[in-house]
Design an enzyme around this catalytic site. Sequence first.
Site, PDB file in Angstrom:
ATOM      1  N   LYS A  56       0.848  -1.197   0.000  1.00 42.06           N
ATOM      2  CA  LYS A  56       0.000   0.000   0.000  1.00 42.06           C
ATOM      3  C   LYS A  56       0.882   1.243   0.000  1.00 42.06           C
ATOM      4  O   LYS A  56       1.913   1.291   0.680  1.00 42.06           O
ATOM      5  CB  LYS A  56      -0.926  -0.019   1.215  1.00 42.06           C
ATOM      6  CG  LYS A  56      -1.971   1.103   1.210  1.00 42.06           C
ATOM      7  CD  LYS A  56      -2.932   0.961   2.387  1.00 42.06           C
ATOM      8  CE  LYS A  56      -3.968   2.069   2.403  1.00 42.06           C
ATOM      9  NZ  LYS A  56      -4.928   1.933   3.525  1.00 42.06           N
ATOM     10  N   SER A 114     -10.245  -0.319   6.752  1.00 43.98           N
ATOM     11  CA  SER A 114      -9.640  -0.149   5.432  1.00 43.98           C
ATOM     12  C   SER A 114      -8.924  -1.363   4.876  1.00 43.98           C
ATOM     13  O   SER A 114      -8.508  -1.360   3.722  1.00 43.98           O
ATOM     14  CB  SER A 114      -8.671   1.044   5.448  1.00 43.98           C
ATOM     15  OG  SER A 114      -9.384   2.249   5.565  1.00 43.98           O
ATOM     16  N   SER A 159      -9.707   2.109   2.476  1.00 43.47           N
ATOM     17  CA  SER A 159      -8.777   2.795   1.592  1.00 43.47           C
ATOM     18  C   SER A 159      -7.778   1.857   0.930  1.00 43.47           C
ATOM     19  O   SER A 159      -7.086   2.237  -0.014  1.00 43.47           O
ATOM     20  CB  SER A 159      -8.015   3.870   2.398  1.00 43.47           C
ATOM     21  OG  SER A 159      -7.254   3.274   3.440  1.00 43.47           O
TER      22      SER A 159
END
Length: 489
Positions: free
Chosen positions: A77, A177, A153
């Site tokens: 990420k 997330s 996210s």
Amino acid sequence: MSLFDHTLTELQDKLHKKEIKVTDLVSESYQRIQEVDEQVKAFLTLNEEKAYEKAKQLDEQKLNDQSILFGIPIGIKDNIMTEGLRTTCGSQFLRNFENPLYDATVIKKLSKSNTVTIGKLNMDEFAMGSSNENSSYFSTRNPWNTDYVPGGSSGGSAAAVAAGEVFFSIGSDTGGSIRQPASFCGVVGLKPTYGFVSRFGLVAFASSLDQIGPITRTVEDNAHLLQALVGHDEMDTTSANVDIPNFADATKQDVKGLRIAVPQEYLQEGVSPEVKEAVLKALKTYEDMGATWEEVSLPHSRYAVAAYYLLASSEASANLARFDGVRYGVRSEKAENMLDMFKLSRSEGFGDEVKRRIMLGTFALSSGYYDAYYKKAQKVRTLIKQDFEKVFENYDVIVGPTAPTTAFKVGEKIDDPLTMYANDILTIPVNLAGVPGMSIPCGFSSEGLPIGLQIIGKHFDESTLYRAAYAFEQATDHHKQKPVLGGVR
């Protein structure tokens, strides 16, 4: 058949027998990215040259005592620091942050296990979002149907695994997330206990809530990846110094006698009939395997969304104050003096959602409002934590839906932030309490979109989560389903 259709154990067996090389795994990853990422849009930055260089080095090493993660391609990420590899947090503010000077602790741990970093994955800007539509670059799409969002996210992290672009990935979870995109994309995602995985090198959103965790296709692979990530870190003052069990061993146990609590608040109005039906069917599967379940109450969970957005936004307003155009990141070229530089750099660099949360957090922390909002939200957080502790006095795990619905269409909720915030209603309490939570596939909607089952455990009791999740996975075939890109399965 893709190499990524195998388990970690099977891939390591092939590597030891020299049936494949690490270079083959890396090639498979980049070839798949070339084939499908134009549709999925999971990656912001690729690490191709260095990945092949490391693969060739690993191919020359002996495999006797190597980690089970040896040579496996992984996606990261884009809010996790990677030395020399661009880290943007999905924001225009950091679009020129090409050469971070150090690796996050989790990256060092993965490097020690000899994984191969394929690239950095798209995300909602500074991890603020539930659909990946808040990325300032482009929206990632759900591999099961590219008209739908992958969640957020960590949407890029979940979509890349579901699409077979990387074997596994790591994301961060502040209010759901990891778990919510894992649910939307039909993969396994774990938010560990707060403090179990070091946050050093994770660009902070809300420091008391953020937690790095693994996203994989199967429960056993998730256990192996978490094993490499956990551990005390002197660089993180919130890192817990606790004993670390062998998580994979937990998958060898059955669930006879497992006591499951099902919060009545998690199956009430707002949860779609298809999601509720899939969860009840999953509970029946647990019954058939010898577990028991009862309905309980987490009465203060109704206040979780309000408390979370006050606390998270307050911490975000403080954490993001460092982005001022002075030390790193984009600096406005329109500024004529120092104050203009601060204002214009932040105005041009941050997107609407980030600005919205900074404004909310600054308001909640301001004189005259601190006691009325921030302090009250902290008290509610304590009540939510006590709700969990009370339930765990009599039960081993809590089970319910990960999200109230399946994935929604791109653009459907982007202009309605309150509805978007409510999408995390079932995951947020876990972050407020600091307990571990996992999402595993438990079915599909009539449109062919995945449904996620959330399993919540006691502090530092990830082993019981893996025990419960693995037993369910082996009793069903949801994890064996794979998306056909561009349409339903």
